[in-house]
Each structure stands twice: as C-alpha cells, then as structure tokens.
Write a protein that holds these residues in place. Structure first.
Motif, PDB file in Angstrom:
ATOM      1  N   LYS A 190       0.810  -1.216   0.000  1.00 12.28           N
ATOM      2  CA  LYS A 190       0.000   0.000   0.000  1.00 12.28           C
ATOM      3  C   LYS A 190       0.845   1.268   0.000  1.00 12.28           C
ATOM      4  CE  LYS A 190      -3.878  -2.161   2.473  1.00 12.28           C
ATOM      5  NZ  LYS A 190      -4.979  -1.848   1.556  1.00 12.28           N
ATOM      6  N   GLY A 191       2.167   1.130   0.112  1.00 11.99           N
ATOM      7  CA  GLY A 191       3.024   2.304   0.024  1.00 11.99           C
ATOM      8  C   GLY A 191       3.838   2.640   1.252  1.00 11.99           C
ATOM      9  N   VAL A 192       3.733   1.840   2.304  1.00  9.03           N
ATOM     10  CA  VAL A 192       4.540   2.077   3.506  1.00  9.03           C
ATOM     11  C   VAL A 192       5.978   1.646   3.228  1.00  9.03           C
ATOM     12  CG1 VAL A 192       4.875   1.452   5.931  1.00  9.03           C
ATOM     13  CG2 VAL A 192       2.561   1.793   5.037  1.00  9.03           C
ATOM     14  N   SER A 193       6.938   2.493   3.551  1.00 10.84           N
ATOM     15  CA  SER A 193       8.348   2.194   3.265  1.00 10.84           C
ATOM     16  C   SER A 193       8.947   1.286   4.334  1.00 10.84           C
ATOM     17  CB  SER A 193       9.152   3.497   3.198  1.00 10.84           C
ATOM     18  OG  SER A 193       9.205   4.115   4.480  1.00 10.84           O
ATOM     19  N   ASP A 194      10.100   0.704   4.009  1.00 10.63           N
ATOM     20  CA  ASP A 194      10.804  -0.141   4.970  1.00 10.63           C
ATOM     21  C   ASP A 194      11.167   0.635   6.236  1.00 10.63           C
ATOM     22  OD1 ASP A 194      10.659  -2.329   3.310  1.00 10.63           O
ATOM     23  OD2 ASP A 194      12.641  -2.021   2.423  1.00 10.63           O
ATOM     24  N   SER A 195      11.579   1.885   6.072  1.00  9.51           N
ATOM     25  CA  SER A 195      11.992   2.694   7.224  1.00  9.51           C
ATOM     26  C   SER A 195      10.815   3.063   8.120  1.00  9.51           C
ATOM     27  CB  SER A 195      12.696   3.966   6.751  1.00  9.51           C
ATOM     28  OG  SER A 195      11.821   4.752   5.959  1.00  9.51           O
ATOM     29  N   GLN A 196       9.606   3.099   7.542  1.00  7.08           N
ATOM     30  CA  GLN A 196       8.410   3.401   8.333  1.00  7.08           C
ATOM     31  C   GLN A 196       7.903   2.191   9.104  1.00  7.08           C
ATOM     32  OE1 GLN A 196       6.080   5.008   4.852  1.00  7.08           O
ATOM     33  NE2 GLN A 196       5.059   6.115   6.519  1.00  7.08           N
ATOM     34  N   SER A 197       7.985   1.017   8.522  1.00  8.33           N
ATOM     35  CA  SER A 197       7.262  -0.148   9.021  1.00  8.33           C
ATOM     36  C   SER A 197       7.981  -0.832  10.178  1.00  8.33           C
ATOM     37  CB  SER A 197       7.033  -1.146   7.895  1.00  8.33           C
ATOM     38  OG  SER A 197       8.272  -1.611   7.387  1.00  8.33           O
ATOM     39  N   ILE A 198       7.197  -1.268  11.147  1.00 14.40           N
ATOM     40  CA  ILE A 198       7.711  -1.968  12.323  1.00 14.40           C
ATOM     41  C   ILE A 198       6.737  -3.081  12.701  1.00 14.40           C
ATOM     42  CG2 ILE A 198       8.104  -1.781  14.814  1.00 14.40           C
ATOM     43  CD1 ILE A 198       9.276   0.932  14.403  1.00 14.40           C
ATOM     44  N   LEU A 199       7.266  -4.264  12.965  1.00 14.60           N
ATOM     45  CA  LEU A 199       6.450  -5.358  13.466  1.00 14.60           C
ATOM     46  C   LEU A 199       6.215  -5.149  14.965  1.00 14.60           C
ATOM     47  CD1 LEU A 199       5.095  -8.143  13.053  1.00 14.60           C
ATOM     48  CD2 LEU A 199       7.303  -9.179  13.660  1.00 14.60           C
ATOM     49  N   PHE A 200       4.948  -5.052  15.347  1.00 16.88           N
ATOM     50  CA  PHE A 200       4.579  -4.897  16.752  1.00 16.88           C
ATOM     51  C   PHE A 200       3.456  -5.887  17.049  1.00 16.88           C
ATOM     52  CE2 PHE A 200       2.441  -1.862  20.026  1.00 16.88           C
ATOM     53  CZ  PHE A 200       2.903  -2.645  21.077  1.00 16.88           C
ATOM     54  N   PRO A 201       3.813  -7.138  17.321  1.00 19.53           N
ATOM     55  CA  PRO A 201       2.789  -8.176  17.479  1.00 19.53           C
ATOM     56  C   PRO A 201       2.024  -8.018  18.787  1.00 19.53           C
ATOM     57  CG  PRO A 201       4.932  -9.048  18.054  1.00 19.53           C
ATOM     58  CD  PRO A 201       5.175  -7.657  17.539  1.00 19.53           C
ATOM     59  N   ASN A 202       0.859  -8.631  18.835  1.00 24.69           N
ATOM     60  CA  ASN A 202       0.167  -8.759  20.115  1.00 24.69           C
ATOM     61  C   ASN A 202       0.955  -9.707  21.012  1.00 24.69           C
ATOM     62  OD1 ASN A 202      -1.979  -6.992  19.588  1.00 24.69           O
ATOM     63  ND2 ASN A 202      -3.120  -8.576  18.505  1.00 24.69           N
ATOM     64  N   TRP A 203       0.578  -9.780  22.241  1.00 31.27           N
ATOM     65  CA  TRP A 203       1.403 -10.478  23.236  1.00 31.27           C
ATOM     66  C   TRP A 203       0.516 -11.254  24.194  1.00 31.27           C
ATOM     67  CZ3 TRP A 203       0.712  -5.244  22.694  1.00 31.27           C
ATOM     68  CH2 TRP A 203      -0.106  -4.627  23.650  1.00 31.27           C
ATOM     69  N   VAL A 204       1.176 -12.022  25.029  1.00 31.71           N
ATOM     70  CA  VAL A 204       0.471 -12.750  26.074  1.00 31.71           C
ATOM     71  C   VAL A 204       1.397 -12.840  27.281  1.00 31.71           C
ATOM     72  CG1 VAL A 204       1.285 -15.012  25.242  1.00 31.71           C
ATOM     73  CG2 VAL A 204      -0.811 -14.868  26.618  1.00 31.71           C
ATOM     74  N   ASP A 205       0.820 -12.740  28.463  1.00 33.71           N
ATOM     75  CA  ASP A 205       1.577 -12.895  29.707  1.00 33.71           C
ATOM     76  C   ASP A 205       1.492 -14.362  30.100  1.00 33.71           C
ATOM     77  OD1 ASP A 205       2.660 -12.881  32.257  1.00 33.71           O
ATOM     78  OD2 ASP A 205       1.759 -10.960  32.802  1.00 33.71           O
ATOM     79  N   THR A 206       2.552 -15.101  29.804  1.00 36.82           N
ATOM     80  CA  THR A 206       2.532 -16.547  30.041  1.00 36.82           C
ATOM     81  C   THR A 206       2.665 -16.896  31.523  1.00 36.82           C
ATOM     82  OG1 THR A 206       4.911 -16.658  29.586  1.00 36.82           O
ATOM     83  CG2 THR A 206       3.415 -17.110  27.753  1.00 36.82           C
ATOM     84  N   SER A 207       2.885 -15.891  32.373  1.00 32.61           N
ATOM     85  CA  SER A 207       2.870 -16.160  33.814  1.00 32.61           C
ATOM     86  C   SER A 207       1.442 -16.147  34.352  1.00 32.61           C
ATOM     87  CB  SER A 207       3.711 -15.116  34.563  1.00 32.61           C
ATOM     88  OG  SER A 207       3.116 -13.824  34.487  1.00 32.61           O
ATOM     89  N   ILE A 208       0.513 -15.578  33.586  1.00 32.67           N
ATOM     90  CA  ILE A 208      -0.903 -15.528  33.979  1.00 32.67           C
ATOM     91  C   ILE A 208      -1.720 -16.567  33.230  1.00 32.67           C
ATOM     92  CG2 ILE A 208      -2.987 -14.091  33.968  1.00 32.67           C
ATOM     93  CD1 ILE A 208      -1.205 -11.668  34.440  1.00 32.67           C
ATOM     94  N   LEU A 209      -1.524 -16.630  31.910  1.00 31.41           N
ATOM     95  CA  LEU A 209      -2.213 -17.639  31.106  1.00 31.41           C
ATOM     96  C   LEU A 209      -1.287 -18.830  30.947  1.00 31.41           C
ATOM     97  CD1 LEU A 209      -3.987 -15.483  28.374  1.00 31.41           C
ATOM     98  CD2 LEU A 209      -4.831 -16.218  30.612  1.00 31.41           C
ATOM     99  N   LYS A 210      -1.654 -19.934  31.564  1.00 30.50           N
ATOM    100  CA  LYS A 210      -0.774 -21.102  31.598  1.00 30.50           C
ATOM    101  C   LYS A 210      -1.595 -22.353  31.904  1.00 30.50           C
ATOM    102  CE  LYS A 210       0.160 -19.969  36.443  1.00 30.50           C
ATOM    103  NZ  LYS A 210       1.194 -19.558  37.429  1.00 30.50           N
ATOM    104  N   PRO A 211      -1.042 -23.525  31.606  1.00 32.26           N
ATOM    105  CA  PRO A 211      -1.763 -24.763  31.946  1.00 32.26           C
ATOM    106  C   PRO A 211      -1.904 -24.906  33.457  1.00 32.26           C
ATOM    107  CG  PRO A 211       0.039 -25.174  30.390  1.00 32.26           C
ATOM    108  CD  PRO A 211       0.220 -23.788  30.906  1.00 32.26           C
TER     109      PRO A 211
END
Length: 412
Positions: A190-211
C-alpha cells in the motif's frame, strides 16, 4: 515521554483491540511515562454500553495511572456495513476535536493511533503535525481489506478512491506498525516504506495464562464430565469469526456424546448462534467471562477451535490465538495453506480449509481420540508462545522503537 493514544477500543473491554490498548498504556505508565487516551465508552463485543457510561456525554477518568477521555458514539442495534461505517464516523466526529485540542494544549511527544477505525488516522495525523508530535499508526486490522473480503464494501470507483487515500495517508505517518509479517507486507504494498514499518505483534503474559496442574474449577462448575473432551471457542461472536461452521460441525458429531463444543463470548451474531443450536446437547453457550477468570476458562478446553471465514487470515491475525497457545492446548483452525496463520497452526494444531464443517469435525475428533497428540501439540504451542509473544519482551521492544522515533523526531 508524553504519549497520547487515540482509538475507539480500550480497557475495560475484555477482548480484542481494547484489551491490548489497555495493557499497553498501563505498562507504559508503569515504566514512568505520562499517558493519555482518547477513546469511546467500553461497548465491545456486546455492542452495548453499560449504565455507568454514556453514549451522549464526554467523560474523563483515571484508570490504573492512565488519563482516559471517553467520547460519545452511536451504537447500532442492527449490524450492517452501512451501520458500521456510521458507527465509526460518529466516534471520529466526536473524538477528533478533542484529540486536536489535547495535542495542542498537552504537546505529547508521540500520538499513537490504533486502526480500526481507519477514519481516525487522518485527524490524528493533523493533530500530530499541528502539535509537533511524532505520528505512529498501529494497524490491528486492515479494515478496508477485511471489509472487502466479507463483501461489506463492493468493488467500485469509490473503493478505488478510498484505497488511494489510504495509501497516501499511510505514507505520511512517521511509523506504521502491525501485528504480523503478512500484514506488514500488505502495508508495504500500500506504500509504507521499509523505514516506516515496524512489526509490533500482540502479546500474552505466560505467567498468567498457563496450563493448570488440576482440572479447571470452571469446568467443575459447568458440570462437564471429566471424560468429556471440550472444544472451546472464546471471544467475539461476529460475522468474520465464521462461527456458523462450529454449529455445523457439532451437528456432524451429534451422535458422539464424548465431545462437547463450548462457545463463550458475545457479539453481533450470538443470538443467531443460540437459535441455530437450540436442541443440540453437544453445544454449550456461555456469556463473556471476567478477565480474572480467563485462565480458568481457557483451561476448560482440551482443544481450542478457531474458525474463520475464507480469506480473512490474510488481513487479520486473531489475537485470541495467543491465549489458546499459552494454555498448552492444540488448536483446530480454519485458514488457507501458505498464509502466515497456517504456518503457525501447522506447528501446534490442525489446519482445516475455511467453510468445511466435515473436515473441521474430523479434526476435532482426531484430537479428541488422541490425548498424546493433544499434549504434544499443546507443549509446542506453549513454547512457541513463550519465545515469540511474551508480553515483557514485546512491549520492551516497542518502547525501544518508540524512544528511537522520539529522538529522531526531536533532531529533525
């Protein structure tokens, strides 16, 4: 740093974008940063505002160290493409003047805008440029692409104009982040440059959500037999989730009393799901559960299920997947071969073509009859989650990138 976050969803919403925006801001505040938020009253996924908030008045509150400004908006009773656009526009019109005013008076170092809604991106950019702030757009959902995929927006000259405007607007932000590599690739197209783009994934707190070491108390409260295998979906119940497939799969397995489908959550099609599952003993519907019980809920499952409509996995990376993996259960997921989501699922679950209820039922049955395979895939998913999406690591990386942007912006 002084940071202004602008987006329609925020805490105390328990699912989706609001959950992540809330956790991000509270984490930044805990690191000593000054955080303000312009948002709407909590309404998602029930599409209903609780009595303590208003749809017509502005409201300011302090929430866990964050200064939150709530703006009025219209909540449609019936979900449609037109109503959704009007809903998003109502928030944009009520929130844009306040965002501009806060930006000019408070002078934040950075304005972070969360899409959806796409409509807020333009006023956020104007506010950033007028106040001298850095402008960061975080794309949780490629909203226009998703709308086209589910045919809420038809191909037309208007759509072409909208896509052209989107490309121009994206190019004007200092940083554009998104939650998956595939979505970053789409943004670059769509036109976003390499210098603009950043991967910022969602996350999970594995100390809270766990078996859990023992059966979930919620499972006992629900009266589920210990020998019953539970296939659980928890989250928003909207059109793009493709939950009708689960009802169809349950019909296929109606003669197998050892498998129970549990659907937990709320949303625009919950009533339809309830009506279509009347009389089915192998489906149990639960309301959205409070956040404090999320780990108990996810541990009710022996198998997590993630149905989706065809073509949705290109533009959406389901945030609920991380909680599923963190609890050490395998996932049966609808996704197309070769896509980013499918590559993840093939490591820790079973991939099924979207829309095929028979194959979905067969995948659930296969895992239900093979506890060793369930355990193995669950362990792989848990390790993958810990290595790629652990909360502290993801947010620390984001803060580093935000600090670098702030330094560059001050030097320019």
């Amino acid at each position: 740093m002084k940071i202004l976050l602008y987006g329609i969803n925020y805490y105390p919403e328990l699912t989706g974008i609001g959950k992540y925006s809330g956790e991000l801001c509270e984490w930044l505040a805990a690191q000593g940063h000054d955080i303000s938020v312009v948002t709407a009253p909590p309404y998602y996924p029930a599409w209903k505002i609780s009595s303590e908030y208003s749809t017509v008045f502005y409201f300011r509150e302090s929430v866990n160290g964050v200064d939150v400004f709530r703006c009025p908006l219209w909540i449609p009773k019936l979900q449609s493409g037109k109503n959704r656009i009007l809903h998003l526009l109502s928030f944009t019109f009520s929130s844009a003047p306040l965002t501009l005013l806060l930006a000019l008076l408070w002078r934040p170092d950075c304005i972070i805008t969360v899409e959806p809604p796409f409509f807020c991106a333009f006023p956020a950019l104007i506010a950033a440029r007028m106040s001298g702030s850095a402008a960061w757009l975080h794309v949780q959902d490629l909203e226009i692409d998703a709308a086209v995929n589910v045919e809420l927006i038809k191909p037309s000259r208007t759509l072409n104009m909208l896509l052209s405007f989107e490309s121009w607007l994206l190019s004007k932000f200092d940083r554009v982040s998104s939650i998956s590599n595939r979505m970053i690739e789409s943004l670059k197209i769509k036109g976003v440059s390499d210098s603009q783009s950043i991967l910022f994934p969602n996350w999970v707190d594995t100390s809270i959500l766990k078996p859990l070491d023992k059966p979930s108390m919620m499972r006992l409260e629900l009266g589920i037999n210990e020998n019953c295998v539970v296939a659980l979906y928890s989250g928003n119940m909207g059109k793009k989730q493709g939950l009708e497939l689960v009802i169809d799969a349950a019909r296929v397995l109606s003669c197998d009393p050892s498998i129970l489908f549990v659907l937990c959550g709320d949303g625009s099609i919950r009533r339809e799901l309830e009506e279509s599952s009347v009389g089915m003993d192998n489906i149990k519907m639960l309301p959205l559960q409070p956040g404090r019980r999320l780990n108990e809920l996810l541990n009710v499952a022996d198998i997590h299920i993630l149905p989706q409509q065809a073509n949705m996995d290109d533009s959406v990376m389901p945030s609920k997947l991380l909680g599923m993996l963190a609890t050490g259960r395998p996932v049966v997921c609808c996704a197309l071969e070769g896509k980013e989501l499918s590559k993840i699922i093939k490591q820790c679950g079973i991939l099924v073509p979207p829309g095929n209820a028979t194959l979905f039922a067969e995948a659930v049955t296969r895992l239900a009859k093979n506890p060793e395979e369930r355990n193995l895939l669950g362990e792989i998913g848990r390790k993958l989650c810990s290595s790629a999406w652990e909360k502290e690591a993801v947010l620390s990386s984001f803060l580093k990138n935000l600090g670098e942007l702030n330094n560059l912006h001050k030097q320019s």
